[in-house]
Scaffold this motif. Structure first.
Motif, mmCIF file in Angstrom:
data_model
loop_
_atom_site.group_PDB
_atom_site.id
_atom_site.type_symbol
_atom_site.label_atom_id
_atom_site.label_comp_id
_atom_site.label_asym_id
_atom_site.label_seq_id
_atom_site.Cartn_x
_atom_site.Cartn_y
_atom_site.Cartn_z
ATOM 1 N N MET A 1 -22.734 -4.742 10.161
ATOM 2 C CA MET A 1 -21.790 -4.190 9.875
ATOM 3 C C MET A 1 -23.036 -3.664 8.848
ATOM 4 N N PHE A 2 -23.221 -3.571 7.925
ATOM 5 C CA PHE A 2 -23.987 -3.484 6.576
ATOM 6 C C PHE A 2 -24.391 -2.124 6.117
ATOM 7 N N GLU A 3 -24.929 -1.507 8.015
ATOM 8 C CA GLU A 3 -25.026 -0.383 8.015
ATOM 9 C C GLU A 3 -24.123 0.828 8.502
ATOM 10 N N LEU A 4 -23.384 0.514 8.487
ATOM 11 C CA LEU A 4 -22.036 0.595 8.906
ATOM 12 C C LEU A 4 -21.438 1.429 7.046
ATOM 13 N N LEU A 5 -21.800 0.864 6.236
ATOM 14 C CA LEU A 5 -21.084 0.564 5.227
ATOM 15 C C LEU A 5 -21.383 2.063 4.566
ATOM 16 N N LYS A 6 -22.856 2.428 5.070
ATOM 17 C CA LYS A 6 -23.506 4.074 4.380
ATOM 18 C C LYS A 6 -22.488 4.847 4.689
ATOM 19 N N ILE A 7 -22.063 4.743 5.628
ATOM 20 C CA ILE A 7 -21.234 6.420 6.879
ATOM 21 C C ILE A 7 -20.058 6.088 5.452
ATOM 22 N N THR A 8 -20.262 7.106 4.810
ATOM 23 C CA THR A 8 -18.914 7.265 4.415
ATOM 24 C C THR A 8 -17.457 9.013 4.879
ATOM 25 N N ALA A 9 -17.745 8.860 5.889
ATOM 26 C CA ALA A 9 -17.517 10.154 6.110
ATOM 27 C C ALA A 9 -16.613 9.397 6.957
ATOM 28 N N GLY A 10 -14.913 9.474 7.279
ATOM 29 C CA GLY A 10 -13.689 9.419 7.909
ATOM 30 C C GLY A 10 -12.532 9.814 7.746
ATOM 31 N N GLU A 11 -11.446 9.398 7.568
ATOM 32 C CA GLU A 11 -10.168 9.415 7.353
ATOM 33 C C GLU A 11 -9.118 8.724 6.948
ATOM 34 N N TRP A 12 -8.615 8.807 6.069
ATOM 35 C CA TRP A 12 -7.454 8.608 5.155
ATOM 36 C C TRP A 12 -6.301 8.202 6.720
ATOM 37 N N ARG A 13 -5.487 6.914 7.196
ATOM 38 C CA ARG A 13 -4.058 6.493 7.601
ATOM 39 C C ARG A 13 -3.170 6.173 6.637
ATOM 40 N N ALA A 14 -1.717 6.358 7.075
ATOM 41 C CA ALA A 14 -0.926 5.978 5.905
ATOM 42 C C ALA A 14 0.023 5.009 6.606
ATOM 43 N N TYR A 15 0.720 4.698 6.425
ATOM 44 C CA TYR A 15 1.120 2.630 6.415
ATOM 45 C C TYR A 15 2.766 3.241 6.082
ATOM 46 N N PRO A 16 4.009 4.075 6.574
ATOM 47 C CA PRO A 16 4.672 4.026 5.699
ATOM 48 C C PRO A 16 5.788 3.014 5.212
ATOM 49 N N ARG A 17 6.250 2.978 3.967
ATOM 50 C CA ARG A 17 7.277 1.753 4.045
ATOM 51 C C ARG A 17 8.413 1.660 5.695
ATOM 52 N N GLY A 18 8.528 0.443 5.779
ATOM 53 C CA GLY A 18 9.160 -0.458 6.721
ATOM 54 C C GLY A 18 8.610 -0.701 7.820
ATOM 55 N N SER A 19 7.626 0.747 7.764
ATOM 56 C CA SER A 19 6.991 0.578 9.013
ATOM 57 C C SER A 19 6.302 -0.568 10.049
ATOM 58 N N ASP A 20 6.063 -0.420 10.838
ATOM 59 C CA ASP A 20 5.832 -1.706 11.854
ATOM 60 C C ASP A 20 4.047 -2.583 11.177
ATOM 61 N N PRO A 21 3.973 -3.139 11.725
ATOM 62 C CA PRO A 21 3.166 -3.450 10.889
ATOM 63 C C PRO A 21 1.576 -3.936 11.518
ATOM 64 N N LYS A 22 1.893 -4.291 12.966
ATOM 65 C CA LYS A 22 1.155 -4.959 13.928
ATOM 66 C C LYS A 22 -0.489 -3.576 14.164
ATOM 67 N N PRO A 23 0.383 -2.107 13.828
ATOM 68 C CA PRO A 23 -0.705 -0.575 13.850
ATOM 69 C C PRO A 23 -1.270 -1.866 12.853
ATOM 70 N N LEU A 24 -1.329 -2.127 11.273
ATOM 71 C CA LEU A 24 -2.434 -1.786 10.853
ATOM 72 C C LEU A 24 -2.996 -3.143 11.230
ATOM 73 N N VAL A 25 -2.884 -4.269 11.466
ATOM 74 C CA VAL A 25 -2.982 -5.375 11.127
ATOM 75 C C VAL A 25 -3.966 -5.403 12.924
ATOM 76 N N GLU A 26 -3.687 -4.804 14.353
ATOM 77 C CA GLU A 26 -4.620 -4.613 14.819
ATOM 78 C C GLU A 26 -5.723 -3.791 14.517
ATOM 79 N N SER A 27 -5.598 -2.904 13.537
ATOM 80 C CA SER A 27 -7.078 -1.983 13.086
ATOM 81 C C SER A 27 -8.019 -2.721 12.696
ATOM 82 N N ILE A 28 -7.368 -3.615 11.630
ATOM 83 C CA ILE A 28 -8.144 -4.100 10.777
ATOM 84 C C ILE A 28 -8.994 -5.465 11.114
ATOM 85 N N ALA A 29 -8.731 -6.383 11.989
ATOM 86 C CA ALA A 29 -8.426 -7.090 12.647
ATOM 87 C C ALA A 29 -9.907 -7.465 13.133
#
Length: 135
Positions: A1-29
């Motif tokens: 995992m530490f080697e992956l920290l050097k990679i800073t290319a990526g994207e921001w994803r929004a989780y709006p107010r009132g949205s389903d928390p499952k996609p967020l939880v599944e993405s960080i689990a």
């Protein structure tokens, strides 16, 4: 995992107010972020009950897909930035992600509050590199 920290290319994803928390939880689990949001009940409290907006920055994994959670921003129901959390110990920003966070903070009216933390992280990173090089 530490080697992956050097990679800073990526994207921001929004989780709006009132949205389903499952996609967020599944993405960080699969990752050891240390964020309380990895629990579905807590993520639901943030998004639904407390009416926060979240944005998570995902950097690229070994396959070039934006799946590695690195930073989360929390904007409360009054549209104020209340949290900026990273994946380093104690939810601090890791030493590589500062420029990504700095650019994002410019989008928030109260982003200057967190700019000092970003500047401090840059300084600590520079010091750490010098110590490693015995300078």
């Amino acid at each position: 995992m530490f080697e992956l920290l050097k990679i800073t290319a990526g994207e921001w994803r929004a989780y709006p107010r009132g949205s389903d928390p499952k996609p967020l939880v599944e993405s960080i689990a699969p990752y050891g972020t240390g964020w309380c949001l990895r629990g579905e009940a807590t993520a639901e409290r943030y998004l639904v009950r407390d009416r926060n907006k979240l944005q998570v920055f995902y950097s690229l994994d070994n396959e070039g897909k934006p799946t590695v959670p690195r930073v989360v921003t929390v904007v409360n129901s009054d549209d104020r930035l209340t949290e900026v959390r990273g994946v380093a110990p104690e939810e601090n920003l890791d030493p590589y992600i500062g420029s990504v966070v700095e650019a994002k903070l410019k989008e928030f009216p109260d982003g200057e509050t967190y700019q000092k933390k970003s500047d401090d992280m840059k300084m600590l990173t520079a010091i750490e590199q010098k110590v490693k090089q015995e300078q």
